[in-house]
Design an enzyme around this catalytic site. Structure first.
Site, short mmCIF file in Angstrom:
data_model
loop_
_atom_site.label_atom_id
_atom_site.label_comp_id
_atom_site.label_asym_id
_atom_site.label_seq_id
_atom_site.Cartn_x
_atom_site.Cartn_y
_atom_site.Cartn_z
N ASN A 10 -21.68 60.78 -81.17
CA ASN A 10 -21.49 61.47 -79.88
C ASN A 10 -20.03 61.86 -79.68
O ASN A 10 -19.51 61.82 -78.58
CB ASN A 10 -21.97 60.58 -78.72
CG ASN A 10 -22.18 61.37 -77.45
OD1 ASN A 10 -22.63 62.52 -77.49
ND2 ASN A 10 -21.83 60.79 -76.32
N ASN A 37 -29.36 50.23 -81.22
CA ASN A 37 -27.92 50.51 -81.33
C ASN A 37 -27.09 49.65 -80.37
O ASN A 37 -26.13 49.01 -80.78
CB ASN A 37 -27.65 51.99 -81.07
CG ASN A 37 -26.25 52.41 -81.53
OD1 ASN A 37 -25.75 51.92 -82.57
ND2 ASN A 37 -25.60 53.27 -80.78
N SER A 50 -21.54 48.06 -67.20
CA SER A 50 -21.69 49.16 -66.25
C SER A 50 -22.16 48.65 -64.90
O SER A 50 -22.89 47.65 -64.82
CB SER A 50 -22.73 50.14 -66.82
OG SER A 50 -23.12 51.05 -65.84
N TYR A 102 -31.53 52.08 -71.08
CA TYR A 102 -30.07 52.05 -71.24
C TYR A 102 -29.47 50.95 -70.36
O TYR A 102 -28.70 50.10 -70.82
CB TYR A 102 -29.44 53.41 -70.87
CG TYR A 102 -27.94 53.31 -70.68
CD1 TYR A 102 -27.10 53.13 -71.77
CD2 TYR A 102 -27.37 53.33 -69.39
CE1 TYR A 102 -25.72 52.98 -71.60
CE2 TYR A 102 -26.00 53.18 -69.21
CZ TYR A 102 -25.18 53.02 -70.31
OH TYR A 102 -23.83 52.86 -70.13
N LYS A 141 -27.42 47.00 -71.18
CA LYS A 141 -26.16 46.43 -70.66
C LYS A 141 -26.41 45.02 -70.11
O LYS A 141 -25.61 44.11 -70.31
CB LYS A 141 -25.56 47.34 -69.58
CG LYS A 141 -25.09 48.69 -70.11
CD LYS A 141 -23.97 48.54 -71.11
CE LYS A 141 -23.59 49.84 -71.77
NZ LYS A 141 -22.70 49.69 -72.94
N PHE A 182 -28.67 66.58 -55.68
CA PHE A 182 -30.02 66.01 -55.52
C PHE A 182 -30.13 65.23 -54.21
O PHE A 182 -29.94 64.03 -54.17
CB PHE A 182 -30.36 65.13 -56.72
CG PHE A 182 -30.40 65.89 -58.02
CD1 PHE A 182 -31.40 66.83 -58.25
CD2 PHE A 182 -29.43 65.70 -58.98
CE1 PHE A 182 -31.44 67.55 -59.43
CE2 PHE A 182 -29.46 66.41 -60.17
CZ PHE A 182 -30.47 67.34 -60.39
N ARG A 239 -33.70 62.98 -56.29
CA ARG A 239 -34.12 62.74 -57.67
C ARG A 239 -34.62 61.31 -57.77
O ARG A 239 -33.94 60.37 -57.32
CB ARG A 239 -32.89 62.95 -58.58
CG ARG A 239 -33.20 62.96 -60.05
CD ARG A 239 -32.01 63.44 -60.84
NE ARG A 239 -30.79 62.65 -60.56
CZ ARG A 239 -29.64 62.80 -61.20
NH1 ARG A 239 -29.52 63.73 -62.13
NH2 ARG A 239 -28.59 62.06 -60.90
N1 NAD Z 1 -19.12 57.16 -69.34
C1 NAD Z 1 -19.77 56.44 -68.44
O1 NAD Z 1 -20.18 56.96 -67.40
C2 NAD Z 1 -19.99 54.96 -68.65
C3 NAD Z 1 -20.27 54.14 -67.54
C4 NAD Z 1 -20.47 52.78 -67.74
C5 NAD Z 1 -20.42 52.25 -69.03
N2 NAD Z 1 -20.17 53.08 -70.08
C6 NAD Z 1 -20.14 52.51 -71.43
O2 NAD Z 1 -18.86 52.71 -71.97
C7 NAD Z 1 -18.94 52.87 -73.39
C8 NAD Z 1 -18.22 54.13 -73.78
O3 NAD Z 1 -18.78 55.23 -73.09
P1 NAD Z 1 -18.26 56.71 -73.28
O4 NAD Z 1 -18.52 57.43 -72.01
O5 NAD Z 1 -16.91 56.71 -73.87
O6 NAD Z 1 -19.33 57.23 -74.34
P2 NAD Z 1 -19.13 58.16 -75.63
O7 NAD Z 1 -20.49 58.53 -76.09
O8 NAD Z 1 -18.17 59.25 -75.34
O9 NAD Z 1 -18.44 57.14 -76.65
C9 NAD Z 1 -19.18 56.22 -77.42
C10 NAD Z 1 -18.77 56.43 -78.86
O10 NAD Z 1 -19.49 55.49 -79.67
C11 NAD Z 1 -19.89 56.13 -80.85
N3 NAD Z 1 -21.02 55.34 -81.36
C12 NAD Z 1 -22.25 55.17 -80.83
N4 NAD Z 1 -22.96 54.31 -81.57
C13 NAD Z 1 -22.16 53.91 -82.60
C14 NAD Z 1 -22.31 53.02 -83.68
N5 NAD Z 1 -23.45 52.36 -83.88
N6 NAD Z 1 -21.27 52.84 -84.53
C15 NAD Z 1 -20.09 53.50 -84.35
N7 NAD Z 1 -19.90 54.36 -83.32
C16 NAD Z 1 -20.92 54.55 -82.46
C17 NAD Z 1 -20.20 57.57 -80.46
O11 NAD Z 1 -20.07 58.48 -81.54
C18 NAD Z 1 -19.12 57.83 -79.40
O12 NAD Z 1 -17.95 58.37 -79.99
C19 NAD Z 1 -20.42 52.84 -73.73
O13 NAD Z 1 -20.77 51.54 -74.11
C20 NAD Z 1 -21.08 53.19 -72.40
O14 NAD Z 1 -22.38 52.68 -72.32
C21 NAD Z 1 -19.93 54.41 -69.92
#
Ligand code: NAD
Length: 336
Positions: A36, A100, A125, A150, A154, A219, A295
């Protein structure tokens, strides 16, 4: 320089955290499978920091991959961002998410114990709180049944961390419960890169402003909130990144087999319409938005009580909602 492994470090929050870690005198080692994210983020990080960061392309479910990194670098800590995060997709492909998000944590904890790596910061989260009965949300607000696979990953990961620490593996862990990360690096060189149609409000706003999306739908405007639209706590991603740096320093002062959770938010709630108007005002851009029906499954209002992180970690946000809207728009314009 202390070397910190950042799983998912090419992603949105991970890339910003890499910058803040370097600023604090630590060396980020990025592991990402780019499922991603885009490898170009490494060039952007070099432009910001003046340094080519160490990067491994790989899956953090692959223990031999982790072991080969540990052979080359003496790792002092791990920040585990790597996860899938699309709530909708998680309801369609739950096993993909459990495999994952939960699987990678288990592999990582085994690896850390075997290698004697002490400190872990885990990305949790505010979704674990669901729709809280009392606001603002403190860390002792009861967690609720998750609305999606999802969200459940967490909760499960937090539970795994609690049980693992109880088994006295010689590790110190903090789970940070992020509220709503928004904004981008003020340089506009890194930011959020959603694949496909954005699920989050702010990328949808910036893509609508850029003409990629025809219109933005709000929404529901008949909820019990100031203007009827939903309320969230929007936290600038650079402030969130800084919370990880502060957490690592804090962990180093703790006894082994320590676990705690901290909310990371601003402590203020903003409605969707307030966010839209802040975006329009600070950027001088008119957004094409319409009010749609509610929603299903949306939390109506949530925002953080940040007393604990303020007092214990000495962390406070420095950026305002307006800063976030300005930085998000500059990032979107740069993408064009
Ligand atoms: N962005 C939000 O709104 C939010 C809110 C609460 C929690 N989070 C958590 O924070 C963390 C980071 O979120 P983000 O927004 O930066 O997401 P993101 O998708 O931008 O970053 C996650 C990264 O992890 C990589 N990835 C996924 N699975 C992998 C694996 N098995 N091995 C190696 N790399 C892997 C993806 O390529 C990506 O670069 C996540 O755990 C997400 O659940 C995000």
């Amino acid at each position: 320089m202390k070397k910190i492994l950042i799983t998912g470090g090419a992603g949105y929050i991970g890339s910003h955290t890499a910058v803040e870690l370097l600023k604090a005198g630590m060396e980020p080692i990025i592991l990402d499978d780019l499922s991603n994210s885009d490898e170009k983020v490494l060039d952007r990080l070099e432009e910001i920091t003046g340094k080519r960061l160490i990067f491994y392309k790989g899956d953090c479910n692959d223990k031999s991959m982790l072991e080969s990194i540990a052979k080359e670098h003496k790792l002092e800590g791990v920040i585990h961002f790597a996860a899938f995060k699309a709530v909708g997709e998680s309801t369609e492909q739950p096993l993909k998410y459990y495999r994952n998000n939960v699987g990678s944590l288990i592999v990582l904890l085994d690896f850390m114990r075997e290698q004697g790596i002490k400190d872990l910061v885990f990305s949790s989260s505010c979704t674990v709180y669901g729709q809280p009965e009392v606001l603002p949300v403190t860390e002792s607000t009861p967690r609720q049944d998750a609305e999606s696979p999802y969200g459940n990953t967490k909760k499960i990961c937090e539970d795994i961390l609690v049980d693992f620490v109880k088994s006295k593996p010689g590790i110190r862990v903090v789970a940070l419960r992020y509220f709503n990360p928004v904004g981008a690096h003020p340089s506009a060189k890194i930011g959020e890169l959603p694949l496909g149609v954005p699920a989050n409000l702010v990328p949808f706003i910036t893509q609508t402003a850029a003409g990629i999306r025809e219109k933005l739908t709000v929404f529901g405007d008949d909820y019990d909130t100031a203007d009827g639209s939903c309320v969230r706590d929007y936290i600038h991603v650079v402030d969130l990144a800084d919370a990880h740096v502060k957490t690592l320093s804090f962990l180093q002062g703790q006894e082994m087999d320590f676990y705690d959770v901290f909310n990371v938010g601003t402590g203020n709630g903003n409605t969707v319409l307030e966010v839209i108007h802040a975006f329009e005002k600070v950027n001088g851009v008119k957004l094409n938005y319409v009010i749609g029906p509610r929603r299903a499954g949306d939390v109506v209002k949530t925002w953080a009580d940040t007393t604990k992180i303020n007092e214990v970690l000495g962390w406070k946000p420095n950026y305002s909602l307006e800063d976030s809207m300005r930085d998000s728009w500059n990032w979107q314009k740069g993408l064009a």
